[in-house]
Design an enzyme around this catalytic site. Structure first.
Site, PDB file in Angstrom:
ATOM      1  N   ASP A  59       0.860  -1.184   0.000  1.00  0.00           N
ATOM      2  CA  ASP A  59       0.000   0.000   0.000  1.00  0.00           C
ATOM      3  C   ASP A  59       0.899   1.238   0.000  1.00  0.00           C
ATOM      4  O   ASP A  59       1.688   1.439   0.923  1.00  0.00           O
ATOM      5  CB  ASP A  59      -0.894  -0.011   1.250  1.00  0.00           C
ATOM      6  N   ASP A 107      -2.812   2.295  -6.110  1.00  0.00           N
ATOM      7  CA  ASP A 107      -1.730   2.314  -5.115  1.00  0.00           C
ATOM      8  C   ASP A 107      -1.713   1.118  -4.190  1.00  0.00           C
ATOM      9  O   ASP A 107      -1.055   1.138  -3.155  1.00  0.00           O
ATOM     10  CB  ASP A 107      -1.840   3.589  -4.275  1.00  0.00           C
ATOM     11  N   GLU A 108      -2.399   0.040  -4.562  1.00  0.00           N
ATOM     12  CA  GLU A 108      -2.555  -1.077  -3.623  1.00  0.00           C
ATOM     13  C   GLU A 108      -2.665  -2.389  -4.397  1.00  0.00           C
ATOM     14  O   GLU A 108      -3.337  -2.454  -5.430  1.00  0.00           O
ATOM     15  CB  GLU A 108      -3.810  -0.847  -2.772  1.00  0.00           C
TER      16      GLU A 108
END
Length: 476
Positions: A11, A105-106
């Protein structure tokens, strides 16, 4: 759940805000808030410097401004975020062929897959934790070198624990949860740590005397089923004792594609509402085509001034990616909804996705004939797409509505609209970004990623030497 910690969850830390800080040297270490800047805007991401003031994602921007008035408030730059995300995802695919992206983003990574996974499986159990820790640290270092950003990583024997581990590692950290330590790790955490436990469920459990994950596990499955129902109670108990057998899935099937806009001022003019629906339909089809998909069901979403939300849909005979078809279907759907009280939000989506478009040869032949006839007679017949809805031919009042839509004025953006955070270039001073604008002036800070804080200059909003530009890369 696996016997070894081989599921990794990555993350990125405060991703959008961190990208802005990395690309704007004057904002390093300062509060940055990214999101919609209008009166009805919502926070997308807040930097850690802003979070200490109570600002968080999904908060109303007006509330954020009251909590943190000194922050830099910027528009999102999704083109740059996607570019950085592609770099990060590329590094994850170097680790394993099994990468499950959850957002820009993960992502989850299966460390057991691929050639590296074979070497990892050959590692003795007593050395496994050290091996995966080294992998996680090397990944974080590679991400920082490639993007200038930091990331938090959780590694465990299941997706649930890896995700919770990365949350515990924030910001810029790494947590490895070794086999046999799962319940000790989870036990002290609040019940809202578990997936699917929102405010209402947490309050219901609190009234039953259950506030931590350990207390959920101690309550037992039967009691949780009694309190929450069979499905929710059983899944919550399994999570509380660390059980999660879900695999990392490289391809997640997208069920629908949609776009929506929230308006700063409620729309009350019917022609404006229909024009916005047409604009959203075109944007939706653009995204549909970019994804290489078509769809059979057109969905319209309308949120009224009082926050009541209506959803209407119409299913076509076959999948389509024709903008005319989607636009006309969305227009029929909005016709059936009363918007006189004011519209706060509009959205258009396409569901029932497919990888093909069903060609209708008879419809195409008919359209060609109509086009020829229109050319001979000057009659402005409408030529449709290759997938038609299961509805009757347009009634006279519908044709009049189509004419009104075609003539409705589509709002034009202001000739010179500079938004905070926007990338610009000046013929004399070079690249920079907009700090703010108003009363005929625009203020620009001239600086580049990796440099020193730049100087600020102010220009007339219509200065011909100032123009919008593309974002610069974070790392040269």
């Amino acid at each position: 759940m696996r016997s070894a910690p081989t599921v990794l969850h990555l993350d990125m830390d405060a991703f959008y805000a961190s990208v802005e800080q990395a690309s704007k040297p004057s904002l390093r270490g300062k509060a940055v808030i990214v999101g919609g800047l209008g009166p009805r805007g919502v926070v997308a991401t807040a930097s850690y410097e802003a979070r200490v003031h109570g600002v968080h994602s999904a908060m109303a921007m007006a509330h954020a401004r009251r909590l943190c008035p000194h922050a830099a408030y910027l528009i999102p730059r999704f083109a740059l975020y996607r570019r950085v995300s592609d770099t990060v995802m590329g590094l994850l695919h170097e680790l394993s062929p099994l990468v499950e992206p959850l957002s820009l983003d993960e992502a989850f990574v299966d460390l057991e897959a691929g050639e590296r996974g074979e070497r990892l499986r050959a590692t003795p159990p007593e050395a496994m934790a050290a091996a995966v820790r080294e992998t996680g640290e090397r990944l974080r270092a590679d991400i920082t070198a490639a993007t200038g950003l930091t990331a938090s990583v959780g590694i465990a024997g299941s997706k649930l624990l890896a995700k919770i581990g990365s949350e515990a590692a924030k910001p810029d950290g790494l947590v490895v949860i070794e086999p046999g330590t799962e319940r000790a790790f989870l036990g002290p955490k609040p019940v809202r740590t578990l997936w699917g436990v929102g405010p209402a469920t947490a309050d219901h459990l609190r009234r039953a005397g259950i506030t931590t994950v350990a207390e959920v596990a101690e309550a037992g499955e039967a009691e949780l089923v009694r309190l929450l129902g069979r499905a929710h109670g059983a899944s919550l108990y399994a999570m509380a004792i660390g059980h999660d057998d879900r695999p990392v899935v490289a391809e997640r099937d997208v069920k629908s594609i949609s776009v929506e806009d929230t308006f700063d001022v409620d729309l009350t003019d019917r022609a404006r509402v229909r024009a916005e629906v047409a604009r959203l339909a075109d944007r939706c089809v653009k995204r549909l085509r970019e994804a290489g998909r078509s769809g059979r069901t057109v969905v319209l979403k309308v949120r009224h001034y009082d926050f009541t939300t209506l959803t209407r849909s119409e299913t076509l005979r076959a999948p389509t990616d024709d903008p005319v078809v989607v636009r006309e279907t969305a227009d029929r759907l909005i016709e059936a909804i009363d918007t006189t009280g004011g519209v706060r939000l509009l959205g258009v989506g396409v569901a029932g996705l497919a990888d093909f478009t069903q060609e209708d040869l008879f419809a195409q032949a008919s359209q060609a004939s109509q086009a020829i006839q229109a050319g001979l007679t000057g009659r402005p017949d409408r030529v449709g797409g290759d997938a038609r809805p299961e509805t009757r031919d347009a009634a006279p009042e519908e044709r009049r509505a189509d004419t009104a839509l075609a003539s409705a004025p589509v709002p034009e953006p202001p000739a010179h609209r500079w938004r905070p955070g926007q990338d610009v270039t000046h013929e004399e001073y070079g690249p920079g970004w907009v700090q703010g604008s108003g009363v005929g002036r625009v203020t620009v800070r001239f600086e580049v990623p990796g440099g020193v804080p730049g100087r600020v200059r102010t220009f007339p909003v219509d200065d011909p030497r100032l123009s919008p530009s593309d974002p610069l890369p974070l790392v040269s």
